[in-house]
Design a protein around this motif. Structure first.
Motif, PDB file in Angstrom:
ATOM      1  N   MET A  96       0.845  -1.187   0.000  1.00 37.73           N
ATOM      2  CA  MET A  96       0.000   0.000   0.000  1.00 37.73           C
ATOM      3  C   MET A  96       0.880   1.235   0.000  1.00 37.73           C
ATOM      4  N   ARG A  97       0.633   2.142  -0.909  1.00 36.29           N
ATOM      5  CA  ARG A  97       1.432   3.351  -0.969  1.00 36.29           C
ATOM      6  C   ARG A  97       0.923   4.372   0.046  1.00 36.29           C
ATOM      7  N   PRO A  98       1.793   5.253   0.517  1.00 35.25           N
ATOM      8  CA  PRO A  98       1.344   6.260   1.481  1.00 35.25           C
ATOM      9  C   PRO A  98       0.344   7.205   0.834  1.00 35.25           C
ATOM     10  N   SER A  99      -0.656   7.624   1.602  1.00 35.13           N
ATOM     11  CA  SER A  99      -1.653   8.533   1.060  1.00 35.13           C
ATOM     12  C   SER A  99      -1.141   9.966   1.154  1.00 35.13           C
ATOM     13  N   PRO A 108      -1.987  14.128  -0.123  1.00 33.01           N
ATOM     14  CA  PRO A 108      -3.064  14.992  -0.630  1.00 33.01           C
ATOM     15  C   PRO A 108      -2.922  15.238  -2.132  1.00 33.01           C
ATOM     16  N   ILE A 109      -4.042  15.214  -2.823  1.00 31.50           N
ATOM     17  CA  ILE A 109      -4.083  15.457  -4.264  1.00 31.50           C
ATOM     18  C   ILE A 109      -4.916  16.722  -4.479  1.00 31.50           C
ATOM     19  N   PRO A 110      -4.340  17.773  -5.073  1.00 29.94           N
ATOM     20  CA  PRO A 110      -5.128  18.991  -5.302  1.00 29.94           C
ATOM     21  C   PRO A 110      -6.177  18.776  -6.386  1.00 29.94           C
ATOM     22  N   VAL A 111      -7.418  19.161  -6.090  1.00 28.95           N
ATOM     23  CA  VAL A 111      -8.515  19.073  -7.047  1.00 28.95           C
ATOM     24  C   VAL A 111      -9.323  20.356  -6.912  1.00 28.95           C
ATOM     25  N   GLY A 112      -9.327  21.168  -7.951  1.00 27.64           N
ATOM     26  CA  GLY A 112     -10.041  22.440  -7.862  1.00 27.64           C
ATOM     27  C   GLY A 112      -9.432  23.279  -6.748  1.00 27.64           C
ATOM     28  N   GLY A 113     -10.268  23.747  -5.840  1.00 28.72           N
ATOM     29  CA  GLY A 113      -9.786  24.557  -4.729  1.00 28.72           C
ATOM     30  C   GLY A 113      -9.595  23.782  -3.448  1.00 28.72           C
ATOM     31  N   THR A 114      -9.609  22.460  -3.509  1.00 27.09           N
ATOM     32  CA  THR A 114      -9.476  21.647  -2.303  1.00 27.09           C
ATOM     33  C   THR A 114      -8.492  20.512  -2.552  1.00 27.09           C
ATOM     34  N   THR A 115      -8.316  19.671  -1.551  1.00 29.37           N
ATOM     35  CA  THR A 115      -7.457  18.497  -1.713  1.00 29.37           C
ATOM     36  C   THR A 115      -8.228  17.251  -1.330  1.00 29.37           C
ATOM     37  N   ILE A 116      -7.867  16.150  -1.959  1.00 27.25           N
ATOM     38  CA  ILE A 116      -8.444  14.855  -1.609  1.00 27.25           C
ATOM     39  C   ILE A 116      -7.302  13.933  -1.210  1.00 27.25           C
ATOM     40  N   THR A 117      -7.644  12.862  -0.507  1.00 28.89           N
ATOM     41  CA  THR A 117      -6.669  11.864  -0.110  1.00 28.89           C
ATOM     42  C   THR A 117      -7.049  10.547  -0.761  1.00 28.89           C
ATOM     43  N   LEU A 118      -6.080   9.878  -1.373  1.00 30.40           N
ATOM     44  CA  LEU A 118      -6.306   8.571  -1.985  1.00 30.40           C
ATOM     45  C   LEU A 118      -5.753   7.502  -1.057  1.00 30.40           C
ATOM     46  N   LYS A 119      -6.615   6.560  -0.673  1.00 30.37           N
ATOM     47  CA  LYS A 119      -6.187   5.419   0.133  1.00 30.37           C
ATOM     48  C   LYS A 119      -6.461   4.158  -0.673  1.00 30.37           C
TER      49      LYS A 119
END
Length: 123
Positions: free
Chosen positions: A1-4, A6-17
């Motif tokens: 499993m890779r470390p999660s 933050p991924i910038p999307v628009g004006g916010t960030t998401i986390t991929l797990k």
């Protein structure tokens, strides 16, 4: 499993797990974080695309979360701590709001159920 990260999307960030699952899932946590869960092969762009497609759902979830959030975060009472109960903001020169002293075994739930465990503090 890779470390999660933050991924910038628009004006916010998401986390991929990622995990041993086979489908993508999107969640907004109670703290307002946006999490995409998916299989190990999920790319950042796939996670960002899912968040972009579901942006209206994310917005609704965050709006509901903000509406339910307390104005002040919950606090834990320490032994011997003095705190204000049901006091409105007062202007200068107004008498101080009442405070309560609670013994160490008292929790907020117990204190709410019975006021006999707390005594009014003397100003």
């Amino acid at each position: 499993m890779r470390p999660s990260e933050p991924i910038p999307v628009g004006g916010t960030t998401i986390t991929l797990k990622t995990s041993n699952r086979t489908t993508l899932d999107l969640d907004v946590t109670t703290t307002g974080k946006i999490v995409v869960r998916g299989p190990h092969s999920t790319t950042d762009s796939q996670a960002a695309d899912l968040a972009e497609r579901r942006r209206h759902w994310i917005y609704r979830k965050l709006t509901r979360l903000a509406a339910r959030a307390p104005l002040d975060p919950p606090r834990h009472i320490s032994t011997g701590e003095t705190f204000t109960v049901l006091a409105a903001r007062t202007s200068s020169g107004s008498p101080p709001a009442p405070t309560w002293n609670c013994p160490s075994s008292t929790t907020k739930a117990k204190e709410a159920a019975t006021r006999s465990t707390c005594s009014a503090a003397q100003p």
